[in-house]
Scaffold this active site. Structure first.
Site, short mmCIF file in Angstrom:
data_model
loop_
_atom_site.label_atom_id
_atom_site.label_comp_id
_atom_site.label_asym_id
_atom_site.label_seq_id
_atom_site.Cartn_x
_atom_site.Cartn_y
_atom_site.Cartn_z
N CYS A 1 0.87 -1.18 0.00
CA CYS A 1 0.00 0.00 0.00
C CYS A 1 0.90 1.22 0.00
O CYS A 1 1.92 1.25 0.66
CB CYS A 1 -0.91 0.08 1.21
SG CYS A 1 -2.05 1.45 1.05
N CYS B 1 0.56 5.81 3.62
CA CYS B 1 1.23 5.36 4.83
C CYS B 1 0.22 5.21 5.96
O CYS B 1 0.54 4.72 7.03
CB CYS B 1 2.39 6.25 5.22
SG CYS B 1 1.88 7.87 5.75
N SER B 2 -1.03 5.60 5.70
CA SER B 2 -2.04 5.34 6.73
C SER B 2 -2.43 3.86 6.73
O SER B 2 -3.02 3.37 7.67
CB SER B 2 -3.29 6.19 6.47
OG SER B 2 -3.80 5.92 5.18
N CYS B 3 -2.08 3.16 5.64
CA CYS B 3 -2.48 1.77 5.51
C CYS B 3 -1.36 0.86 5.97
O CYS B 3 -0.81 0.09 5.19
CB CYS B 3 -2.85 1.46 4.08
SG CYS B 3 -4.11 2.56 3.45
#
Lengths: 128, 192
Positions: B92, B95-97
């Site tokens: 992904c 970077c929230s994932c």
């Protein structure tokens, strides 16, 4: 590059920063990013740690006065507020420029399908 | 928060006050420090405790919370089981994932466009670049994280670790082995 030893010195110079024996501790990537930006600006002599500590301290006091529980959970929120404020005071980036760029990133995130890299395009700034 | 920091970085980079590569280098020094040890403990527990393992694969979020690791935003974590037949790998670019509570900060390469596109098109080639060669009959499954679901790969327990304590086993678990771009260390690696 920025020396990790400088990061350790920085954490020692700042009161209240979440840290362990090796240096600062982050809960989420954006916190580390905000920390690194601050350190990079300081390393270039754009502000002193005293100036930074005063700005951050004022931000934390303001939050406490408004009922912030001050448990450390919100530390980097205050940090980010302080950073935006100092950056504007020093004339490095105006609040308006930051707001326009934030809006552009929001548009870029919205139009980018999940899994694709998010990049800014000129049209993201349109209408801002 | 993330958008505000991105905006700061973009504006300050444009004006030449910060260099994104230098920021990444600084952040890199924290990547292996905090998070991945949490994930390693989860994996080691799954290796020694069959009941825990079953709970982890049934619903990873509460199983991980049992060890005291929980995200602040109630992210849902799914554990993926590596077997001789299936190797799991996670990608992904947002970077929230990334499963922060168990893996800490994402490595810089994880966020890079080449990794994302190539991991999907040519997972075997990407693994080779990470120094991982799998038997041709092993199927490679690539999982795309979302903001709702983050994945934790549970690698296979290395041979020659019978009777090891959970603490010692955790030392074998690398961050990359929990993303699926690496394998756990072997007992010989640990002895080096």
């Amino acid at each position: 590059m920025i020396d990790p030893a400088a990061a350790r010195r920085a954490t020692q110079a700042l009161p209240g920063i979440p840290r362990d024996a090796e240096g600062p501790v982050f809960r989420e990537p954006w916190e580390a990013q905000a920390f690194a930006i601050t350190l990079a600006l300081h390393e270039q002599g754009l502000f002193t740690w005293n100036e930074w500590a005063a700005t951050l301290g004022a931000e934390i006091s303001r939050a406490q006065a408004m009922g912030d529980p001050d448990t450390g959970e919100t530390y980097y929120r205050h940090w980010l507020n302080a950073l935006e404020k100092l950056v504007a005071e020093k004339g490095l980036a105006t609040a308006g420029a930051l707001a326009r760029c934030r809006e552009a990133w929001r548009r870029a995130c919205e139009r980018t399908p999940h899994g694709q890299p998010i990049t800014l395009r000129p049209e993201d700034f349109a209408g801002a | 928060m993330q958008l505000r920091v991105r905006a700061l970085e973009t504006v300050l980079t444009e004006k030449g006050y910060v260099d994104p590569a230098a920021l990444d280098l600084l952040i890199e020094t924290y990547e292996t420090k905090i998070g991945p040890r949490n994930g390693a403990r989860v994996v080691a527990r799954a290796w020694v405790d069959a009941d825990y393992r079953a709970r982890l694969f049934k619903d990873a979020t509460p199983a991980i919370a049992e060890l005291g690791y929980a995200g602040r935003q109630g992210e849902h974590i799914v554990a993926l089981e590596n077997t001789p037949e299936v190797h799991n790998m996670v990608v992904c670019t947002l970077c929230s994932c990334y499963p922060w509570p168990v893996l800490g900060l994402p490595p810089v390469w994880y966020k890079s466009a080449p990794y994302r596109s190539r991991a999907v098109a040519d997972p075997r080639g990407v693994l080779a670049e990470f120094g991982v060669t799998l038997p041709p009959e092993t199927e490679i499954r690539v999982w795309d994280s979302t903001s709702e679901i983050r994945y934790l790969v549970v690698p296979m327990r290395p041979a020659g670790t019978e009777g090891w304590s959970e603490e010692k086993l955790a030392e074998l678990v690398t961050r990359d082995s929990m993303i699926g771009t690496g394998l756990p260390k072997s007992p010989a690696d640990l002895a080096k």
